[in-house]
Design a protein around this motif. Structure first.
Motif, short mmCIF file in Angstrom:
data_model
loop_
_atom_site.label_atom_id
_atom_site.label_comp_id
_atom_site.label_asym_id
_atom_site.label_seq_id
_atom_site.Cartn_x
_atom_site.Cartn_y
_atom_site.Cartn_z
N UNK A 81 -27.06 82.08 7.13
CA UNK A 81 -26.34 83.35 7.26
C UNK A 81 -25.13 83.39 6.35
N UNK A 82 -25.33 83.04 5.12
CA UNK A 82 -24.25 83.14 4.14
C UNK A 82 -23.41 81.88 4.04
N UNK A 83 -22.50 81.90 3.09
CA UNK A 83 -21.66 80.73 2.81
C UNK A 83 -20.60 80.55 3.88
N UNK A 84 -20.29 79.29 4.24
CA UNK A 84 -19.21 79.04 5.19
C UNK A 84 -17.85 79.33 4.57
N UNK A 85 -16.86 79.46 5.43
CA UNK A 85 -15.46 79.52 5.01
C UNK A 85 -14.84 78.15 5.28
N UNK A 86 -13.83 77.80 4.50
CA UNK A 86 -13.25 76.45 4.56
C UNK A 86 -11.77 76.53 4.93
N UNK A 87 -11.38 75.72 5.92
CA UNK A 87 -9.97 75.52 6.27
C UNK A 87 -9.63 74.08 5.93
N UNK A 88 -8.66 73.87 5.05
CA UNK A 88 -8.36 72.53 4.57
C UNK A 88 -7.11 71.96 5.25
N UNK A 164 -15.58 87.02 7.00
CA UNK A 164 -16.65 87.33 7.96
C UNK A 164 -17.78 86.30 7.89
N UNK A 165 -17.40 85.05 7.66
CA UNK A 165 -18.40 83.98 7.59
C UNK A 165 -18.91 83.64 8.99
N UNK A 166 -20.17 83.28 9.07
CA UNK A 166 -20.78 82.88 10.34
C UNK A 166 -20.53 81.41 10.65
N UNK A 167 -19.96 80.69 9.70
CA UNK A 167 -19.62 79.27 9.91
C UNK A 167 -18.26 79.00 9.27
N UNK A 168 -17.41 78.28 9.99
CA UNK A 168 -16.13 77.84 9.45
C UNK A 168 -16.12 76.31 9.45
N UNK A 169 -15.76 75.74 8.32
CA UNK A 169 -15.60 74.29 8.19
C UNK A 169 -14.11 73.99 8.22
N UNK A 170 -13.67 73.24 9.21
CA UNK A 170 -12.27 72.87 9.36
C UNK A 170 -12.13 71.39 9.02
N UNK A 171 -11.62 71.09 7.84
CA UNK A 171 -11.53 69.72 7.34
C UNK A 171 -10.14 69.15 7.66
N UNK A 172 -10.05 68.41 8.76
CA UNK A 172 -8.78 67.84 9.25
C UNK A 172 -7.68 68.91 9.21
N UNK A 173 -7.89 70.03 9.90
CA UNK A 173 -7.00 71.18 9.74
C UNK A 173 -5.62 71.00 10.37
N UNK A 174 -5.43 69.94 11.17
CA UNK A 174 -4.15 69.80 11.87
C UNK A 174 -3.44 68.50 11.53
N UNK A 175 -3.93 67.76 10.54
CA UNK A 175 -3.39 66.42 10.26
C UNK A 175 -1.94 66.46 9.82
N UNK A 176 -1.49 67.57 9.22
CA UNK A 176 -0.13 67.64 8.70
C UNK A 176 0.86 68.26 9.69
N UNK A 177 0.40 68.57 10.91
CA UNK A 177 1.24 69.26 11.88
C UNK A 177 1.76 68.29 12.95
N UNK A 178 2.89 68.67 13.57
CA UNK A 178 3.37 67.90 14.72
C UNK A 178 2.50 68.21 15.93
#
Length: 212
Positions: A81-88, A164-178
């Protein structure tokens, strides 16, 4: 009894079969060896492993964004269902600091063609409200360097929703946060997934965050 053929609504959002990645060169070792998984709509799959184990490379392969010198030796990747979106993990490195948040949204909309130009401003404000900005109009004219790390994470999530992606890839999205920031982003992703029904490929090395 005849089998019922697969339709887009019954297929997984992402299918990975026997994925093998290696560095170029005759004797280069495999960096990812025989990885397989499915992700269905509304599901979360946590891809866990130590640093350097190939988690991000697997995500890059799914996105068709492997870096130079890395090749897919074998295996299959199907995006139904289309290309994923990426959160880095480091959003500060992912934005062009010369451009405002509004400009970045416009580039996203025009790259995907998912929003008519006359509706762009309303769509920007909607997505920013969804990720917790009470006053989107104050955020849109800002440059990335004018935002905190937590705010940049939320803008990146808003941009993923904007595609409007049907898939989101979250690549260690919180590693830099407290710790409070980590909790807020994890809760936000869970709430947005419940609302929109996207598949989530969550990548991390910390089992406690995956359990959330």
């Amino acid at each position: 009894m005849s089998a019922i053929p697969d339709t887009p609504s019954t297929l997984p959002i992402v299918e990975v079969r026997n994925l093998c990645l290696k560095a170029t060169g005759q004797k280069a070792p495999r960096l990812v060896d025989s990885v397989s998984f499915n992700i269905n709509a509304g599901e979360t799959l946590a891809l866990m492993g130590a640093s350097g184990s190939g988690k991000s490379l697997t995500a890059m392969a799914v996105m068709n964004l492997l870096p130079p010198g890395i090749v897919q030796e074998k295996g299959d990747i199907a995006l139904h269902r289309g290309a994923p979106a990426l959160i880095m993990q480091n959003p500060g490195d992912c934005f062009d600091h010369l451009f405002t948040v509004r400009h970045t949204f416009r580039e996203t909309f025009r790259d995907t063609g998912c929003v008519p130009r006359r509706r762009e401003e309303a769509a920007m404000r909607l997505r920013l409200r969804e990720v917790g900005f009470a006053c989107p109009e104050a955020v849109l004219p800002l440059h990335p360097f004018e935002l905190s790390g937590g705010m940049l994470h939320r803008v990146m999530i808003a941009l993923a929703l904007a595609r409007k992606s049907q898939c989101i890839i979250a690549d260690e999205p919180i590693s830099s946060l407290d710790l409070p920031g980590k909790v807020r982003i994890l809760r936000l992703l869970k709430n947005l997934q419940a609302r929109h029904g996207f598949a989530l490929l969550y990548i991390d090395h910390d089992l406690t965050t995956a359990a959330c």
